[in-house]
Motif scaffolding. Structure first.
Motif, PDB file in Angstrom:
ATOM      1  N   GLN A   1       0.694  -1.343  -0.287  1.00  0.00           N
ATOM      2  CA  GLN A   1       0.250  -0.379   0.186  1.00  0.00           C
ATOM      3  C   GLN A   1       0.494   1.340   0.173  1.00  0.00           C
ATOM      4  O   GLN A   1       1.705   1.284   0.814  1.00  0.00           O
ATOM      5  N   THR A   2       0.450   2.412  -0.535  1.00  0.00           N
ATOM      6  CA  THR A   2       0.634   3.457  -1.010  1.00  0.00           C
ATOM      7  C   THR A   2       0.168   4.344  -0.798  1.00  0.00           C
ATOM      8  O   THR A   2      -1.279   4.456  -0.573  1.00  0.00           O
ATOM      9  N   PRO A   3       0.923   5.707   0.336  1.00  0.00           N
ATOM     10  CA  PRO A   3      -0.135   6.172   0.640  1.00  0.00           C
ATOM     11  C   PRO A   3      -1.404   7.090  -0.450  1.00  0.00           C
ATOM     12  O   PRO A   3      -1.105   7.385  -1.224  1.00  0.00           O
ATOM     13  N   GLY A   4      -2.682   7.195  -0.050  1.00  0.00           N
ATOM     14  CA  GLY A   4      -3.466   7.500  -0.249  1.00  0.00           C
ATOM     15  C   GLY A   4      -4.733   6.436  -1.372  1.00  0.00           C
ATOM     16  O   GLY A   4      -5.361   6.947  -2.471  1.00  0.00           O
ATOM     17  N   THR A   5      -3.821   5.896  -1.148  1.00  0.00           N
ATOM     18  CA  THR A   5      -4.144   3.915  -1.985  1.00  0.00           C
ATOM     19  C   THR A   5      -4.878   3.261  -0.904  1.00  0.00           C
ATOM     20  O   THR A   5      -4.299   3.284  -0.461  1.00  0.00           O
ATOM     21  N   ALA A   6      -5.693   2.500  -2.075  1.00  0.00           N
ATOM     22  CA  ALA A   6      -5.855   0.787  -1.133  1.00  0.00           C
ATOM     23  C   ALA A   6      -4.647  -0.184  -1.871  1.00  0.00           C
ATOM     24  O   ALA A   6      -4.011   0.306  -2.879  1.00  0.00           O
ATOM     25  N   ARG A   7      -5.293  -1.196  -0.663  1.00  0.00           N
ATOM     26  CA  ARG A   7      -3.650  -1.770  -0.884  1.00  0.00           C
ATOM     27  C   ARG A   7      -4.012  -2.951  -1.372  1.00  0.00           C
ATOM     28  O   ARG A   7      -5.640  -3.255  -1.755  1.00  0.00           O
ATOM     29  N   GLU A   8      -2.950  -3.578  -2.027  1.00  0.00           N
ATOM     30  CA  GLU A   8      -3.458  -3.991  -3.276  1.00  0.00           C
ATOM     31  C   GLU A   8      -2.010  -5.412  -3.587  1.00  0.00           C
ATOM     32  O   GLU A   8      -1.604  -5.446  -1.980  1.00  0.00           O
ATOM     33  N   LEU A   9      -2.770  -6.395  -4.033  1.00  0.00           N
ATOM     34  CA  LEU A   9      -1.971  -7.650  -4.447  1.00  0.00           C
ATOM     35  C   LEU A   9      -1.004  -7.571  -4.660  1.00  0.00           C
ATOM     36  O   LEU A   9      -0.984  -7.564  -5.612  1.00  0.00           O
ATOM     37  N   VAL A  10       0.020  -8.305  -3.980  1.00  0.00           N
ATOM     38  CA  VAL A  10       1.424  -8.048  -4.726  1.00  0.00           C
ATOM     39  C   VAL A  10       1.538  -9.607  -6.112  1.00  0.00           C
ATOM     40  O   VAL A  10       2.207 -10.635  -5.324  1.00  0.00           O
ATOM     41  N   ALA A  11       1.189  -9.157  -7.611  1.00  0.00           N
ATOM     42  CA  ALA A  11       1.039  -9.914  -7.911  1.00  0.00           C
ATOM     43  C   ALA A  11       0.467  -9.452  -9.347  1.00  0.00           C
ATOM     44  O   ALA A  11       0.815  -8.275  -9.354  1.00  0.00           O
ATOM     45  N   GLY A  12       0.887 -10.053  -9.994  1.00  0.00           N
ATOM     46  CA  GLY A  12       0.472  -9.798 -11.327  1.00  0.00           C
ATOM     47  C   GLY A  12       2.098  -9.215 -12.211  1.00  0.00           C
ATOM     48  O   GLY A  12       2.440  -9.425 -12.329  1.00  0.00           O
ATOM     49  N   ASP A  13       1.203  -8.302 -13.112  1.00  0.00           N
ATOM     50  CA  ASP A  13       1.906  -8.040 -14.428  1.00  0.00           C
ATOM     51  C   ASP A  13       3.317  -7.127 -13.892  1.00  0.00           C
ATOM     52  O   ASP A  13       4.751  -7.155 -14.188  1.00  0.00           O
ATOM     53  N   ALA A  14       2.919  -6.364 -12.427  1.00  0.00           N
ATOM     54  CA  ALA A  14       3.832  -5.385 -12.252  1.00  0.00           C
ATOM     55  C   ALA A  14       4.873  -5.854 -11.421  1.00  0.00           C
ATOM     56  O   ALA A  14       5.543  -5.228 -11.450  1.00  0.00           O
ATOM     57  N   VAL A  15       4.553  -6.631 -11.098  1.00  0.00           N
ATOM     58  CA  VAL A  15       5.669  -7.721 -10.119  1.00  0.00           C
ATOM     59  C   VAL A  15       6.892  -9.321 -10.911  1.00  0.00           C
ATOM     60  O   VAL A  15       7.584  -9.521 -10.584  1.00  0.00           O
ATOM     61  N   LYS A  16       5.723  -9.479 -12.002  1.00  0.00           N
ATOM     62  CA  LYS A  16       6.067 -11.287 -12.541  1.00  0.00           C
ATOM     63  C   LYS A  16       7.261 -11.077 -12.449  1.00  0.00           C
ATOM     64  O   LYS A  16       7.984 -10.750 -13.327  1.00  0.00           O
ATOM     65  N   GLY A  17       7.979 -12.402 -12.697  1.00  0.00           N
ATOM     66  CA  GLY A  17       9.334 -11.994 -13.367  1.00  0.00           C
ATOM     67  C   GLY A  17      10.832 -11.441 -12.026  1.00  0.00           C
ATOM     68  O   GLY A  17      11.544 -11.913 -12.180  1.00  0.00           O
ATOM     69  N   ARG A  18      10.129 -10.409 -10.986  1.00  0.00           N
ATOM     70  CA  ARG A  18      11.057  -9.854  -9.851  1.00  0.00           C
ATOM     71  C   ARG A  18      10.628 -10.257  -8.408  1.00  0.00           C
ATOM     72  O   ARG A  18      11.466 -10.446  -8.441  1.00  0.00           O
ATOM     73  N   PHE A  19       8.973 -11.034  -8.412  1.00  0.00           N
ATOM     74  CA  PHE A  19       9.068 -10.339  -6.731  1.00  0.00           C
ATOM     75  C   PHE A  19       8.342 -12.422  -6.811  1.00  0.00           C
ATOM     76  O   PHE A  19       8.268 -12.360  -8.186  1.00  0.00           O
ATOM     77  N   THR A  20       9.198 -13.092  -5.649  1.00  0.00           N
ATOM     78  CA  THR A  20       8.553 -14.643  -5.718  1.00  0.00           C
ATOM     79  C   THR A  20       7.965 -14.799  -4.190  1.00  0.00           C
ATOM     80  O   THR A  20       8.476 -14.259  -3.306  1.00  0.00           O
ATOM     81  N   PHE A  21       6.987 -15.492  -4.281  1.00  0.00           N
ATOM     82  CA  PHE A  21       6.197 -15.693  -2.983  1.00  0.00           C
ATOM     83  C   PHE A  21       6.555 -16.848  -3.040  1.00  0.00           C
ATOM     84  O   PHE A  21       6.613 -17.798  -3.454  1.00  0.00           O
ATOM     85  N   SER A  22       6.604 -17.140  -0.928  1.00  0.00           N
ATOM     86  CA  SER A  22       7.453 -19.123  -1.360  1.00  0.00           C
ATOM     87  C   SER A  22       7.372 -18.751   0.592  1.00  0.00           C
ATOM     88  O   SER A  22       6.878 -17.487   1.631  1.00  0.00           O
TER      89      SER A  22
END
Length: 105
Positions: A39-60
């Motif tokens: 979450q960033t100020p003034g925005t809704a909390r968002e799921l960390v997933a999808g194209d914005a993080v694909k190939g860079r972030f890994t959940f485990s």
């Protein structure tokens, strides 16, 4: 269910990496759904997933340690946010305290 979030956030330069982790008070093997949100100020909390993080972030998760991880590589300033670990256990939502990640350009 409670989360204890380990230190892993902080300030990093663009292109750098960080690993976030949260320890659950309950055996994560018994928890069906776990994730990370941000979450960033003034925005809704968002799921960390999808194209914005694909190939860079890994959940485990490591059920032997009751710990969930978010490995973040090739960070960009757009990834700057407060990151929260999340679990849905038997219909109830649980949130970690949140950790600040700041990526400088």
């Amino acid at each position: 269910l409670r989360f204890s979030c380990r230190r892993g956030g902080g300030l990093v330069q663009a292109g750098g990496s960080l690993r976030l982790s949260c320890v659950s008070s309950k055996n994560t093997f018994d928890i069906n759904h776990m994730a990370w949100y941000r979450q960033t100020p003034g925005t809704a909390r968002e799921l960390v997933a999808g194209d914005a993080v694909k190939g860079r972030f890994t959940f485990s998760r490591d059920n032997t340690k009751n710990t969930v991880y978010l490995q973040m590589n090739d960070l960009t300033p757009e990834d700057t946010a407060v990151y929260y670990c999340y679990a849905c256990d038997r219909g109830t939502d649980y949130w970690g305290k949140g950790t600040q990640v700041t990526v400088s350009s």
